[in-house]
Design a protein around this motif. Structure first.
Motif, short mmCIF file in Angstrom:
data_model
loop_
_atom_site.label_atom_id
_atom_site.label_comp_id
_atom_site.label_asym_id
_atom_site.label_seq_id
_atom_site.Cartn_x
_atom_site.Cartn_y
_atom_site.Cartn_z
N GLY A 61 0.81 -1.22 0.00
CA GLY A 61 0.00 0.00 0.00
C GLY A 61 0.84 1.26 0.00
N VAL A 62 1.87 1.31 0.83
CA VAL A 62 2.73 2.49 0.90
C VAL A 62 3.52 2.63 -0.40
CG1 VAL A 62 4.77 3.43 2.05
CG2 VAL A 62 2.85 2.61 3.40
N LEU A 63 4.03 1.52 -0.92
CA LEU A 63 4.78 1.58 -2.16
C LEU A 63 3.91 2.09 -3.31
CD1 LEU A 63 7.47 0.92 -3.57
CD2 LEU A 63 6.53 -1.33 -4.08
N VAL A 64 2.70 1.58 -3.44
CA VAL A 64 1.80 2.03 -4.50
C VAL A 64 1.40 3.48 -4.29
CG1 VAL A 64 -0.50 1.68 -5.50
CG2 VAL A 64 0.96 -0.28 -5.03
N TYR A 65 1.14 3.89 -3.06
CA TYR A 65 0.75 5.28 -2.77
C TYR A 65 1.88 6.23 -3.15
CZ TYR A 65 -1.36 9.28 -0.51
OH TYR A 65 -1.92 10.51 -0.27
N VAL A 66 3.10 5.91 -2.77
CA VAL A 66 4.23 6.79 -3.08
C VAL A 66 4.45 6.87 -4.59
CG1 VAL A 66 6.74 7.03 -2.84
CG2 VAL A 66 5.36 6.54 -0.85
N ILE A 67 4.28 5.77 -5.29
CA ILE A 67 4.45 5.79 -6.74
C ILE A 67 3.33 6.60 -7.39
CG2 ILE A 67 4.39 4.37 -8.82
CD1 ILE A 67 5.87 2.21 -7.19
N ALA A 68 2.09 6.36 -6.97
CA ALA A 68 0.94 6.99 -7.62
C ALA A 68 0.74 8.44 -7.21
CB ALA A 68 -0.32 6.19 -7.32
N ARG A 69 0.98 8.78 -5.96
CA ARG A 69 0.62 10.11 -5.47
C ARG A 69 1.76 10.83 -4.76
NH1 ARG A 69 -4.62 11.18 -5.26
NH2 ARG A 69 -4.35 12.44 -3.41
N GLY A 70 2.99 10.36 -4.93
CA GLY A 70 4.13 10.94 -4.21
C GLY A 70 4.41 12.38 -4.57
N LYS A 71 4.29 12.72 -5.86
CA LYS A 71 4.58 14.10 -6.28
C LYS A 71 3.55 15.06 -5.70
CE LYS A 71 5.89 14.63 -10.50
NZ LYS A 71 5.91 14.75 -11.96
#
Length: 149
Positions: A61-71
């Motif tokens: 979940g954290v990995l996907v969140y950072v990739i999808a919404r990190g910027k």
């Protein structure tokens, strides 16, 4: 008695590294959860979905969140910091000025007195009155008399 021989220096290094990474992971998880709730553009269902994903499957979940919404996460944090700084600056300005600002009634009374003394004309009075009534306080109020600012 020979405890140091049972736990070599390299194992101490690896233990400290894993502990550091675990603390880093916890901090990242809390920042992501905070960002989920901070985002005003995301619907309630999307927030619930991201929250469930980060809690039930934390690594994925954290990995996907950072990739999808990190910027956007960084942009929201910067926007919040700027808003807090703006609020703080406004508070300091208000506190430094004593917190008192002349009311519209006081300004109109002062303008009326200037007009009755003949310091300003009726046209200047009307122009200044319009500024007071529209509460245009972003620009410094110039002297209503022509040629004097």
């Amino acid at each position: 008695m020979y405890l140091a021989y049972d736990y070599p220096l390299l194992n101490v290094f690896w233990t400290m590294l894993w502990f550091f990474l675990w603390v880093l992971w916890i901090i990242l998880l809390f920042r992501i959860i905070t960002d989920i709730f901070r985002d005003k553009d995301m619907s309630g269902w999307a927030k619930a979905g991201w929250l469930v994903l980060t809690i039930l499957l934390p690594f994925l979940g954290v990995l996907v969140y950072v990739i999808a919404r990190g910027k956007d996460m960084g942009r929201r944090e910067i926007a919040q910091a700027r808003a807090q700084q703006r609020d703080f600056d406004a508070y300091v300005r208000e506190a430094a000025s004593g917190g008192t600002r002349p009311s519209s009634v006081d300004e109109l009374a002062r303008l009326s007195e200037l007009r009755s003394r003949g310091d300003i004309t009726a046209e200047e009075f009307d122009r200044a009155k319009a500024l007071v009534l529209t509460d245009d306080r972003t620009a410094p109020s110039p002297d209503p008399r022509p040629g004097r600012s």
